[in-house]
Design an enzyme around this catalytic site. Structure first.
Site, PDB file in Angstrom:
ATOM      1  CD  GLU B  47      -1.364  -2.312   2.101  1.00  9.17           C
ATOM      2  OE1 GLU B  47      -0.146  -2.559   2.020  1.00  9.17           O
ATOM      3  OE2 GLU B  47      -2.161  -2.995   2.760  1.00  9.17           O
ATOM      4  CB  CYS B  70      -0.930  -4.742   8.431  1.00  8.51           C
ATOM      5  SG  CYS B  70       0.281  -3.445   8.173  1.00  8.51           S
ATOM      6  NE  ARG B 179      13.053 -26.960  -9.645  1.00 10.21           N
ATOM      7  CZ  ARG B 179      13.982 -27.736 -10.200  1.00 10.21           C
ATOM      8  NH1 ARG B 179      14.987 -27.193 -10.882  1.00 10.21           N
ATOM      9  NH2 ARG B 179      13.904 -29.035 -10.097  1.00 10.21           N
ATOM     10  NE  ARG B 202      18.627 -25.763 -14.970  1.00  9.81           N
ATOM     11  CZ  ARG B 202      18.325 -26.643 -14.008  1.00  9.81           C
ATOM     12  NH1 ARG B 202      18.699 -26.413 -12.761  1.00  9.81           N
ATOM     13  NH2 ARG B 202      17.657 -27.738 -14.281  1.00  9.81           N
ATOM     14  N   PRO B 265      10.117 -40.512  -3.743  1.00  6.25           N
ATOM     15  CG  PRO B 265      10.173 -42.618  -4.744  1.00  6.25           C
ATOM     16  CD  PRO B 265      10.839 -41.294  -4.768  1.00  6.25           C
ATOM     17  N   GLY B 270       6.611 -39.795   3.551  1.00  5.32           N
ATOM     18  CA  GLY B 270       6.747 -39.329   4.928  1.00  5.32           C
ATOM     19  C   GLY B 270       5.944 -38.058   5.177  1.00  5.32           C
TER      20      GLY B 270
END
Lengths: 331, 331
Positions: B47, B70, B179, B202, B265, B270
């Site tokens: 802002e 905020c 990424r 990349r 995998p 997990g």
């Protein structure tokens, strides 16, 4: 054309080795006066059924047909001639007849002074009701749809072999509709031994559909006499071979045009290695398993550059599941 | 709001632990007079950037912000106050601030006589630029996107381990963009040993992006010193644990809000077993392999009734590939 396609959809699975064609007749004012679809082999073709309903109102009107009207004398007279005799002024069809014996209908109609237009909703028809038959007419082999349901991580069953149900009720209902529309369901002997499937088309409440496709078990070695696939709910043949071309030749000889391949992984691998799968219909359920068998094995690919290249034809939702229809990429 | 969202997209990956917010300012006549996005931590909020551009033209105008302005004094002053001082007449925001320390901005604005509207394009913002931060604000844990590319039959590599390239150039470009936008990429030690990935963002020509996410390798045991993930193209940390919560706590302590989980995998298993995957982004390439590893192992599911239930959020095409975005089903 939508009425003609809808009529043809209703007779899918009852016309082989003839194509499930739909026809609609409009009178000179554009009113729908007749709808017909191919009757079982030996019965009248779609145009003749629609003409019978339309009667004299067909004169000066338009015939809308999913397939080019045939020009040959088979068990029934040529449909092109019937349309000429009925005095229609215009014929609109979706797709040309690739069968050299039957083709020539459009020429015959034009020679009789009838306006002929081709191509309306051709893709809907060629990917839909006439897909299998067009493939059969071009190649002499039944069309093979390989169908499976897998979790998002590619498993067709959990670690302990349980798979009821990976896919949603919507997807299962679609598959039962598909089973009703095909001529034969093919499964491997291994799948019969492991899962004891009944391979019938059933309604949501489990009751069997009126029409059942031929059940085909592929593989050398005997079947347990108590296997559900051998019950009397539908005819079954056991083909003692693992050669996809032998399977397809045997099925073609029995008048089968449209085949649904339903597992297991090694049978699918054999068909794919031989380039005998014409369409893959994959239901991907938003579930994760992390263990359990996958849909395909032994497809003759050992490194990434040998991957079989396919092409996505359509992606739709089937309830919560993603349904992907794919075909081999043109080479 | 579209301009505000676009501005926020451009700063994704540079603002954590603050949210990548976008703001647009319209003058009293409705003309766009300022656009801003959150600057890196310690810098001004969206802002304030937009107000600086708009200057006096903001008076009597409208501020359009992706997040509720905020109300708290952090390293920068409260944005709600800045908007009041600038004399805007109306504030429109997409989504409320779930952070109890910062919330209350809407009230503050209303108390100052400003018209406040909430909810415009809320879903676009909540699933898009603010997705990770909102999750972090609610749970205290970084948001985890598990991404993988698989063949139609669920393989992430061929039998010999080769996987370049399963997915299309379009999909790979999307992943490199992703990424660039996250704070950290997480991979298992097993993947580093097996594939030696560089885990950098990349461009299409292989050149590194200007901004690189933190590279995180998870797993006990050493890494080969020559591993590409240890090169100097981006910072890397090696977390010697297999506990997803330890990983996420360590990353949160480093200011990481948005995590991309990229294999293998067992690491994915997990995280899934611990319910620490918040989104799956699956690229399904229309290829068939019939052999090779799959994306997920050991997710704690041994029979179909234990399957993890997810829900498909969006299906899109990415070049020839099907991209499925899925989230855990509400329980």
């Amino acid at each position: 054309m939508r009425a003609a396609i809808a009529a043809s959809e209703r007779v899918r699975g009852t016309t082989s080795p003839n194509p499930p064609v739909g026809a609609a007749l409009l009178d000179a004012a554009g009113q729908l006066v007749g709808v017909g679809a191919t009757r079982p082999p030996g019965g009248p073709h779609a145009e003749v059924v629609a003409l019978a309903e339309a009667g004299e109102r067909a004169r000066g009107g338009t015939a809308v047909v999913t397939l080019e009207p045939c020009a040959h004398q088979g068990r029934t007279g040529p449909c092109a001639l019937a349309l000429i005799e009925a005095g229609v002024a215009e014929v609109v069809f979706a797709t040309a007849d690739p069968n050299p014996k039957a083709a020539g209908g459009a020429e015959l109609l034009r020679a009789a002074g009838i306006t002929v237009r081709q191509g309306l909703l051709a893709q809907d028809v060629e990917r839909g009701p006439l897909r299998a038959w067009l493939h059969y007419a071009r190649t002499g082999r039944p069309h093979v749809t390989w169908k499976y349901a897998a979790s998002l991580d590619g498993r067709v069953a959990a670690a302990d072999g349980t798979s009821r149900w990976i896919s949603s009720a919507d997807s299962r209902a679609q598959v039962h509709l598909l089973r009703r529309q095909v001529d034969a369901i093919v499964a491997g002997r291994g799948t019969v031994l492991a899962d004891d499937p009944q391979l019938t088309a059933r309604a949501e409440d489990g009751s069997p559909a009126e029409r059942q496709p031929l059940r085909v078990v592929v593989g050398t070695g005997d079947l347990p006499p108590a296997a559900r696939v051998l019950d009397d709910s539908a005819p079954t043949v056991h083909l003692r071979t693992n050669d996809p071309d032998e399977v397809l030749a045997e099925l073609a000889a029995r008048g089968v045009v449209d085949v649904l391949l339903e597992g297991g992984p090694r049978l699918a691998g054999g068909f794919l290695k031989s380039r005998r799968v014409d369409r893959a219909l994959v239901y991907i359920a938003p579930k994760l398993l992390g263990a359990g068998p996958v849909a395909l094995a032994d497809a003759g690919v050992s490194t990434i550059t040998q991957a079989l290249h396919w092409s996505v034809e359509e992606v739709t939702m089937s309830g919560p599941d993603v349904r992907i229809s794919a075909v081999p990429a043109e080479e």
